[in-house]
Scaffold this active site. Structure first.
Site, short mmCIF file in Angstrom:
data_model
loop_
_atom_site.label_atom_id
_atom_site.label_comp_id
_atom_site.label_asym_id
_atom_site.label_seq_id
_atom_site.Cartn_x
_atom_site.Cartn_y
_atom_site.Cartn_z
N ASN A 73 4.86 -8.44 -1.13
CA ASN A 73 3.90 -9.47 -1.51
C ASN A 73 3.98 -10.60 -0.49
O ASN A 73 4.52 -11.68 -0.73
CB ASN A 73 4.20 -9.99 -2.91
CG ASN A 73 3.03 -10.76 -3.48
OD1 ASN A 73 2.23 -11.33 -2.73
ND2 ASN A 73 2.92 -10.80 -4.79
N HIS A 128 -3.46 -6.81 -10.06
CA HIS A 128 -4.50 -5.91 -10.59
C HIS A 128 -5.48 -6.69 -11.45
O HIS A 128 -5.08 -7.49 -12.29
CB HIS A 128 -3.86 -4.80 -11.42
CG HIS A 128 -2.88 -3.96 -10.66
ND1 HIS A 128 -3.27 -2.93 -9.84
CD2 HIS A 128 -1.53 -4.04 -10.55
CE1 HIS A 128 -2.20 -2.38 -9.28
NE2 HIS A 128 -1.14 -3.03 -9.68
N ASP A 153 -6.49 -0.48 -5.13
CA ASP A 153 -6.00 -1.44 -6.12
C ASP A 153 -6.61 -2.80 -5.79
O ASP A 153 -6.58 -3.22 -4.64
CB ASP A 153 -4.47 -1.55 -6.06
CG ASP A 153 -3.80 -0.30 -6.60
OD1 ASP A 153 -4.50 0.69 -6.87
OD2 ASP A 153 -2.56 -0.32 -6.74
N ASP A 198 15.51 15.13 -5.82
CA ASP A 198 16.84 14.85 -6.34
C ASP A 198 17.81 14.99 -5.18
O ASP A 198 18.01 16.09 -4.69
CB ASP A 198 17.16 15.86 -7.44
CG ASP A 198 18.53 15.61 -8.06
OD1 ASP A 198 19.10 14.53 -7.82
OD2 ASP A 198 19.01 16.50 -8.78
N GLU A 217 -9.72 1.37 -10.30
CA GLU A 217 -8.37 1.33 -10.87
C GLU A 217 -8.34 0.65 -12.23
O GLU A 217 -9.13 -0.25 -12.49
CB GLU A 217 -7.40 0.65 -9.90
CG GLU A 217 -7.58 -0.85 -9.77
CD GLU A 217 -6.31 -1.62 -10.11
OE1 GLU A 217 -5.55 -1.17 -10.99
OE2 GLU A 217 -6.08 -2.67 -9.49
#
Lengths: 557, 557
Positions: free
Chosen positions: A234, A370, A163, A445, A195
């Site tokens: 971040n 991105h 990315d 699950d 990407e």
């Protein structure tokens, strides 16, 4: 897949025609190298599912060929499937120092850290697996320490971008290695995997520098507490918050488990510089004057159980948002989360907070990690690949990315828009998409992996929309008839209280239906159940327009 | 609410802190006038609910005072609740010719058209109810024949804008009556109620004219079929499509029930001009060369059962989207619908269609019907109200609208940000918010109105996430013990096949639990049920992390 001699094969087990669960594979003869192993969060149609990971059965069937998992960066959609992967395959994991820190958190949680083989790499590393060697280049994204990689194969070079965006003034020293990229391009690229997240967006991604300036400004203006929510991972944005807190003489509290964990990893490993004594415990918030406090918290996507959501509804023990406090949402909502985010913004306004929010970069508090179209075109221009596979995106993004590639000179017909599981084979310089391997979604699950499938989901859907009606029939084994009146129990259907009449009529109809089943069929409880289901189903639909699940239960006595 | 002498009261039963189900009321002494009666579509958390309408119990309790329902325009969020309203209150409905056409469609569907009292008005009408008279002004929106209104009361003039934007070059003759607005403002406005949908958006709404130009261009470029999806009620956009089809010599087919119905109403009543013979039946599409065909269809919001969605998945009988066809989405996605819309776009790209789409006005194929900040400021400037109530919006929009009002000179403290049910009373020129009337959501589920409440929804939620387990216990009445082994049936929980072991263990645990209930409690089936629920619940949670609904059923024999 049997051994394909002298053939280079590329495929994805996740990440194509979707955003999430990225997992790509490069195979040359008997060596398979995996790039990333992410998860994806389910949308509302997947009732009760916690997580989706790639179907890895192809890799399990080819266990002995899988040489390595190389990880581009530490986002969930690239590392979230790793614990499940390592429980099935014993393969070394290669990643940078920061990425490894996040992977370790995960493996510890799943209690498989100790037996896992984790190997730290840098952008200078070189690895070799069979006839394929791999080296790396730095890219800029919204998390530290991101890599792209070049696979040098007998067929030619394959580049995977990871990315990325281009940011000439990133917040920390997270520049893309543009010179190395140029060199790689010059050497010649057979195939590029790049990407596509922002392939629909014109222009270039704005710089993270802008965010820093806006954060500073908001901190300076604020008269009371400042609460800022962003992705914990971040780190460069977190650094900007730390810097703004320092400049305005505020202490900083961290709320939310992932914020605390990730900041710890980032500090320990040297990715985040925080002045001694700046970080305070959440219990200390109320001991300080409000203008001396900043709070960094999780929940920027509106997750109902995360810190920001609980703060916005007054449900965070010991910390309160007060009228006049400044609340900053420094993250763009991921598609599908918009409503949850706006609900929080509305709640904060109701409290009387000064809310700084906005989609995309409109508030100046967020830029995407991105690359936009111009960033993607720069990558394509540097690489000048012969073949191109746009990855990491939904169909419309892949298609737009194809057009971008053609605009910079990739030949029409040389771009492969493929699905998870589709294999592109390259032999003697010619790429073809001819075969498929197993790929798909595996649902997690609770603690079950793969134990919920379409039937269970279909049942949940019916139950969720119209509820159910259980009909208990006590039947005499010998006489083949009802011993007592039928019992009915409903859940999620209608209020019992207000529907007594309806349910009385239903009971009568059940008795009638059972009594009218032809004698010859009365031996088969299944036939009786079918009759009851059908007649009650029709009756309820015509009277309520609802189709609850009807479950006849026969007790033989 | 007892009679409030010399008091003007304003409140909403829907439309505040939400987008949808607009319903506002003005009461002067014993006369109540209602403005609009809309519905709202449920979000995913309201499992199985079809529709939400305002709780009208206050009006039912004050039946004899309700004089009129006046409708501003024909969108669902303003008329969708009318059938339910008229089934409870016998009140005349006032609306313009086009709006009445849409209301009639609804009443016919509910089979109450004949007994309803519908009265046509125009922007020149004047109505009087007790001491209140009402007159009207035209506004521009995204549907024909929209009204705002002025209530002239003994306390002063109250203006309700309806939904509006300013467009100096609208597609048809749908100009706002800006001169009359200026006059009203000059006369003096005590209170303004103005819509807030786009209060967060800077600038002015772009003109519908731009859309016409883009539609023309796309039709001219298209080499094959053109399929355009928009709101059926956006008649001026439909007119632009008709015009583009005419210019490019295409026949036009209409797909989707609401498209057919609304176009019929619009043509009958003179709001839409279609050349003789242009409209063809969907069966005729394949008889024409593709470059002679245009299709106008419903489903621009990604509704799974609407025409566009079915076209995108190849499930529309007799009509097929082919590679090279042009598909235009000429409507912005309403928040919450983004994912459904992008799914359709992806499917269309997969087919190979040329898809023109884009959020907001980025594709040039859509402009909003709601005024942006500059439009709202123009309205506020024209009206110069003493008091202001921002309506038709969620909290953050109402708050932004308050700031706009203050920026043009409305005094701080004179804006009321209120909730549905909050009453603003004005007496002797002073406005106060002091009391509340009943307001809330009424759920329509199937044919039931109000028969589904929180308990039913909570059950549906549990069922939808973790499914259920029914435990049937056949107990001897005399001996107070199990006669046979317990039976368990699960739905929506886990695959039976893969969980046989688990369910075997559960059965054993049930037997054990029942046998261990103290003798003294065995007379009470309720106690046994509680014990089973608790022990099985704990067992399943610790083994699966799921909490299915556990329903013990005891059969006495």
């Amino acid at each position: 897949m049997s051994k394909q001699e002298n053939t280079l094969s590329i495929f994805a087990l996740g990440g194509l025609n979707e955003i999430g669960k990225n997992m790509y594979a490069i195979q040359y003869e008997d060596d398979i190298i995996i790039i990333d192993c992410g998860n994806k969060f389910p949308d509302e149609s997947l009732l009760g599912i916690d997580l989706i990971i790639p179907d890895m059965s192809y890799l399990q069937e080819n266990k002995e060929k899988v040489r390595a998992l190389i990880v581009t960066h530490g986002h969930e959609d690239h590392i979230g499937g790793i614990p499940f992967f390592l429980k099935k395959l014993n393969v070394p994991v290669f990643a940078t120092r920061f990425t490894l820190g996040l992977i370790e958190l995960k493996l510890r949680e799943h209690k498989i850290l100790r037996e896992s083989e984790l190997k730290e790499i840098t952008s200078a590393s070189e690895l070799t697996f069979g006839k394929v060697s791999v080296d790396f280049f730095k890219v800029t994204h919204s998390i530290p320490d991101c890599l792209g990689m070049v696979f040098r194969t007998p067929e030619g070079n394959v580049v995977h971008t990871g990315d990325f965006k281009f940011d000439y003034t990133p917040a920390k020293n997270e520049h893309a290695d543009i010179h190395k990229l140029a060199e790689i391009g010059k050497e010649g690229v057979l195939l590029l995997l790049s990407e596509s997240t922002n392939a629909e967006r014109p222009g270039a991604t704005p710089s993270e520098q802008m965010v820093g300036e806006h954060v500073d400004e908001a901190f300076m203006k604020a008269q009371q507490k400042v609460i800022l929510s962003t992705f914990a991972s971040n780190v460069s944005r977190v650094q900007q918050v730390v810097d703004a807190a320092r400049k305005t003489n505020r202490k900083l509290a961290l709320l939310g488990r992932s914020m605390v964990n990730v900041v710890e990893v980032a500090m320990e490993r040297g990715y985040l510089q925080v002045p001694e004594g700046m970080i305070i415990d959440q219990n200390q918030i109320n001991d300080l004057p409000p203008e001396r406090v900043a709070i960094l918290c999780t929940g920027s996507q509106g997750e109902p159980m995360a810190a920001l959501s609980r703060l916005s509804t007054g449900n965070f023990r010991g910390v309160e948002v007060l009228p006049g406090d400044t609340v900053i949402l420094a993250a763009g909502p991921i598609p599908g989360n918009e409503r949850n985010v706006t609900r929080i913004v509305d709640n904060l306004f109701t409290i009387g907070a000064n809310v700084i929010y906005g989609s995309g970069s409109s508030s100046g508090m967020h830029v995407s990690g991105h690359g936009y179209q111009e960033d993607l075109k720069l990558m394509l221009t540097l690489m000048k690949p012969k073949y191109f596979i746009p990855i990491h995106g939904e169909m419309r993004m892949l298609q737009k990315h194809r057009l971008l590639a053609e605009s910079i000179g990739v030949e029409e017909g040389n771009t492969f828009i493929i699905n998870n599981g589709d294999v592109v084979d390259i032999k003697s310089g010619i790429a073809r998409h001819t075969r498929k391997v197993t790929a798909g979604n595996t649902y997690v699950d609770g603690v079950g992996v793969g134990d919920v499938g379409d039937i269970v989901l279909r049942d949940r859907k019916q139950l969720s929309e119209d509820g159910m009606l259980i009909v208990v029939l006590t039947m005499s084994k010998s006489e083949k008839k009802l011993v007592t009146s039928p019992d009915t129990i409903s859940r999620g259907f209608v209020y019992m209280r207000e529907s007594e009449e309806l349910l009385k009529d239903v009971n009568k109809l059940i008795e009638k239906t059972v009594n009218e089943v032809p004698e010859s069929n009365k031996n088969e409880w299944g036939v009786i159940k079918q009759h009851v289901k059908k007649s009650i189903g029709q009756y309820l639909f015509s009277h309520t327009r609802k189709k609850p699940m009807i479950l006849p239960i026969i007790i033989e006595i």
